[in-house]
Design a protein around this motif. Structure first.
Motif, mmCIF file in Angstrom:
data_model
loop_
_atom_site.group_PDB
_atom_site.id
_atom_site.type_symbol
_atom_site.label_atom_id
_atom_site.label_comp_id
_atom_site.label_asym_id
_atom_site.label_seq_id
_atom_site.Cartn_x
_atom_site.Cartn_y
_atom_site.Cartn_z
ATOM 1 N N ASN A 1 18.640 112.678 -18.226
ATOM 2 C CA ASN A 1 19.564 111.624 -18.289
ATOM 3 C C ASN A 1 20.041 111.381 -19.722
ATOM 4 O O ASN A 1 20.437 110.345 -20.214
ATOM 5 C CB ASN A 1 18.530 110.120 -17.863
ATOM 6 N N ALA B 1 20.806 114.615 -14.298
ATOM 7 C CA ALA B 1 20.464 113.022 -13.798
ATOM 8 C C ALA B 1 19.207 113.327 -13.430
ATOM 9 O O ALA B 1 18.577 114.385 -12.842
ATOM 10 C CB ALA B 1 21.557 112.595 -12.659
ATOM 11 N N TYR C 1 26.810 109.851 -16.088
ATOM 12 C CA TYR C 1 25.776 109.973 -15.004
ATOM 13 C C TYR C 1 25.912 111.094 -14.152
ATOM 14 O O TYR C 1 26.589 111.124 -13.181
ATOM 15 C CB TYR C 1 25.700 108.616 -13.975
ATOM 16 N N MET D 1 23.383 109.918 -20.588
ATOM 17 C CA MET D 1 23.773 108.375 -20.261
ATOM 18 C C MET D 1 23.364 107.924 -21.689
ATOM 19 O O MET D 1 23.978 106.851 -22.194
ATOM 20 C CB MET D 1 22.664 107.812 -19.418
#
Length: 870
Positions: A501, A513, A66, A504
């Motif tokens: 993202n 992020a 993250y 992730m």
């Protein structure tokens, strides 16, 4: 509530169950993946899968995937981490986004049915008829607000499920003095999402005020105090029970950086907003409509208000009060925490209208013979003019949905005029049919027009999953190859995907992020202190370090994945892998996650440096907010920084641009070229452009500097980060004798444009590599390693700072400091040490204690209440 389990109750619940599927018909009958566009894909679907995987594995506090590392429980409390629906879904298979979106369709149907069911139970508790309760429930759970938010930002509708439960508990407390359901509803509301908990808490206060007015014969200060204290203590008890979820999330909110802009809230909206009140209320107002209430509402409110008793009128006044708030800008700001205006609170208005409508329907049915023709004719004329005059004023033809509204509006007039002659059953059936057709028709049109077309979901298919950043085979092949060959701690940047993202989803340590609660310190470090270029200056995003040697080496960016045949993105990077579409480069100067620095600088002095000098300083010295007195170390001499301006003091070369002082009027294909002294650029230099300019009218604009693109949002845009100017890295092999900037047509104020070159000091990077953590082991929320400090200094890391980090030196807790404004550091004397950094979500332990105490109080109170009854 025995009536719920009767035959009529079972049929009513069955109808609502079917209705929850009908409202999702557009998605159930099509191949569209409703969550693969806008934030629904780039945030919600990724978060759902990512958090589910982490929580199932026992990791609830920290992840290196993250951003460059971030908190899972506190920061994602805004989204899912405390949601009961998320926890129920986390145990399902979510290997791919396909599984996630299929699950989300099911969750949306479940939430729609749950909200309607609880609303139905509430209305039956308020002694409404089955038909009125069904209609009220359908108006609520079948609203456009629910559909739009459930299929785009699904976490936002959890509160719609718990709101009627909270109000049901409140009504039960008022009538029976039973507080268990009220406390449970409050607990679910408060713990699920702090953002909507605030809105629902404000509404509870509003609801209580109107309930007091509707139930108390005499209005006294003493009576008012006793009433609010009576239920207020249960609110505090529920707050204590929810503390473990609520407090860490609130803490994370206050650590985020939302830009610090002053939000200017007008006293009133533009006249056009008020001129289209009826169209906004009952029709679909473009692609952003969140009301679209059934046409019969105006008839119900106009015809039935005189038949209501005192308590029932309090519901009417409450719904009208909430409706008035919809047209006051300050209300939109207030419900958003006194920040920028948002309409996410409108579910409270929809709830008020839905519950009031149930009372009105019953009272009209009971008094159908008393309805005067004027009462039905006036709203018919007003509604007809308000809805259809704007269409003619736009010289537009009636759309199919508008014909439907016209027909349903026309049906309402004879329905109310003939209500006294047709009997209750017929009236209920006809009105229910009109409202159901209106609701389902609105859902169908909105799904196709807004969700399908505007948000582009009708154009999406399974091919979207193979896009870069998601399940792209070429990317995943190289990522897994790198991970199998290099199991040390490092970060990797994928230059070819648009999904911030992606780390992730693809399971690697990246640098991107996209979230609403990003660390404020880290945002300031990247966007203010170093002015890293991003695709646009959003407060919610970051995704790379602009290929800047010092920043990337400091952050431990060891690998870059770029399109095949691209040049090395950073200085002296080596090509280490390649497939049919991508190439991987390795930065040999990437630093481990922790390293020793033996010189220091004052943070105030850092502010005086240029951006290039600040970059260099990262590998030269460490700075802290306060002096570290226990260390005997050397203050850094800023003369050691090797950076200089190379733009020549000559007029800019303008093409399709007119200049008047600092004002530049840019026409189509307009460019500004800045001459530079090419002879000053060495083979081991990076070249930077620092442009301080803005659009005079404050509009959004695009800028390209030698093909490198960025976008500047208007200052007043609620998502704009207030960064001053731009800093753009032109790379380490820049050979032109000028720098060309291309701007969108418009008028610009150019305060300055500077070009710098800075020397890349690889020797310093290699020196720090030798003075870094070794034998590094890292896991979910901890990092271990060994280090030999050859002299006093600071163990500097690229771990984003949070109060949740604790440092242990040789097994004993040591100081954990904020270094370089945004990272974890700890002072070390000369010697050899075992180092361990351990993370716990801030305030989680303390809030768990509060919740435990509140639980004990709850249990004790329940036992005491039962004993009293005996």
């Amino acid at each position: 509530m025995k009536t719920i389990f009767s035959k009529k109750g079972a049929l009513s619940i069955l109808f609502l169950f079917v209705a929850s599927f009908v409202t999702h018909f557009y998605f159930l009958q099509s191949d569209a993946y409703f969550t693969v566009n806008s934030d629904a894909l780039s945030q919600m679907a990724v978060f759902h899968k990512f958090l589910g995987e982490n929580f199932r594995s026992g990791n609830m506090m920290w992840s290196w995937n993250y951003g460059i590392g971030g908190d899972l429980f506190g920061e994602f409390g805004y989204y899912y981490s405390t949601s009961l629906f998320f926890w129920a879904s986390a145990f399902f298979n979510m290997d791919t986004i396909f599984h996630v979106v299929q699950l989300k369709i099911g969750l949306s149907i479940l939430k729609s049915f749950s909200s309607m069911l609880i609303m139905f139970i509430l209305l039956k508790y308020l002694k409404r008829t089955y038909m009125a309760s069904i209609i009220g429930a359908l108006l609520y759970g079948g609203s456009i607000f629910f559909l739009k938010h459930s299929l785009l930002w699904d976490f936002m509708v959890d509160s719609m499920v718990w709101l009627p439960l909270m109000i049901l508990g409140f009504e039960r407390w008022m009538k029976e003095k039973k507080w268990g359901l009220f406390t449970a509803g409050l607990f679910l509301m408060l713990s699920t999402n702090f953002y909507f908990a605030f809105k629902s808490s404000v509404f509870l206060l509003i609801y209580a005020v109107f309930a007091f007015i509707g139930t108390k014969q005499t209005l006294t200060i003493k009576g008012l105090f006793r009433f609010f204290f009576g239920w207020g203590k249960f609110y505090l008890l529920a707050f204590g029970l929810a503390a473990a979820a609520f407090i860490p999330s609130i803490y994370a909110l206050f650590q985020a950086n939302r830009g610090g802009k002053a939000n200017e809230v007008p006293l009133a909206f533009a006249p056009e907003y008020y001129a289209g009140i009826l169209e906004t209320t009952f029709n679909l107002d473009g692609t952003y409509s969140i009301l679209g209430l059934p046409v019969a509402m105006l008839f119900l409110y106009t015809v039935g208000f005189t038949f209501l008793n005192r308590r029932e009128k309090s519901f009417l006044y409450m719904s009208l009060f909430m409706y008035v708030l919809y047209f006051i800008p300050f209300a939109h700001s207030f419900f958003n925490g006194l920040s920028e205006m948002q309409s996410r609170w409108v579910y409270l208005l929809i709830f008020s209208v839905s519950i009031t409508s149930a009372f009105l329907i019953d009272r009209i049915a009971e008094n159908a013979g008393k309805i005067k023709a004027s009462r039905a004719l006036i709203p018919f004329l007003v509604l007809g003019f308000g809805l259809f005059a704007p269409i003619y004023s736009r010289n537009a033809a009636f759309a199919s949905y508008e014909w439907l509204i016209l027909g349903l509006t026309a049906l309402c007039l004879p329905l109310f005029l003939l209500a006294g002659k047709m009997g209750k059953t017929a009236f209920y059936l006809f009105l229910s049919g009109i409202l159901a057709l209106n609701t389902f028709g609105t859902q169908a049109v909105f799904s196709k027009k807004s969700l399908g077309t505007f948000y582009g979901q009708s154009t999406m298919d399974s091919g979207v999953l193979s896009q870069p950043g998601l399940e792209n085979k070429a990317e995943l092949e190289l990522i897994r190859s790198i991970q199998s060959s290099d199991q040390s701690f490092y970060r990797m940047i994928n230059d070819g995907n648009k999904y911030h993202n992606a780390p992730m989803y693809q399971d690697y340590h990246g640098a991107g992020a996209y979230s609403s609660l990003l660390s404020g310190n880290l945002q300031y470090f990247l966007k203010q202190r170093h002015n890293v270029l991003f695709d646009h200056d959003s407060i919610n995003k970051f995704n790379h370090f602009n290929n800047r040697f010092y920043l990337e080496s400091y952050m431990g960016v060891k690998y870059h994945m770029v399109p095949k045949d691209s040049a090395a993105p950073v200085y002296n990077a080596d090509m280490v892998d390649q497939n049919e579409s991508l190439t991987v480069y390795e930065n040999p100067y990437a630093l481990p996650i922790g390293f020793m620095q033996t010189q220091y600088a004052a943070e105030d002095d850092v502010e005086k440096l240029s951006f290039t000098e600040r970059d260099q300083l990262l590998l030269q010295a460490v700075y802290t907010e306060k002096p570290v007195k226990e260390l005997n170390w050397e203050k850094f001499n800023f003369k050691n920084l090797d950076s200089e301006r190379i733009d020549q003091q000559k007029p800019f070369t303008l093409k399709n641009v007119k200049q008047s002082g600092k004002i530049f009027i840019v026409n189509e294909k307009g460019t500004i070229s800045i001459p530079i002294d090419q002879q000053k650029i060495g083979t081991d230099d990076e070249v930077f452009v620092e442009a301080d300019l803005k659009q005079e009218q404050g509009e959004r604009f695009n800028m390209k500097v030698e093909g490198i693109h960025t976008q500047k949002l208007p200052v007043e845009n609620k998502y704009a980060y207030p960064t001053k100017g731009f800093v753009i890295n032109l790379g380490h092999s820049y050979e032109k004798d000028s720098v060309t900037i291309k701007l969108d047509p418009g008028e610009y104020r150019v305060s300055s444009i500077k070009v710098y070159r800075q020397k890349i000091d690889t020797d310093k990077a290699e020196q720090l590599q030798k003075q870094s953590l070794t034998d590094i082991h890292y896991e979910k929320n901890r990092v271990k390693g060994k280090i030999e400090a050859i002299q006093d200094g600071m163990l500097t890391t690229s771990i984003p700072y949070s109060k949740g980090w604790k440092t242990y030196v040789n097994g004993k807790e040591a100081k954990t400091l904020t270094v370089n404004h945004a990272f974890v550091g700890t002072p070390l004397k000369k010697g050899t040490y075992d180092i361990e950094f351990v993370y716990t979500t801030p305030l989680l332990k303390e809030s768990l204690i509060i919740s435990a105490i509140a639980l004990l109080i709850t249990i004790f109170s329940m036992i005491r209440t039962r004993r009293r009854k005996k």
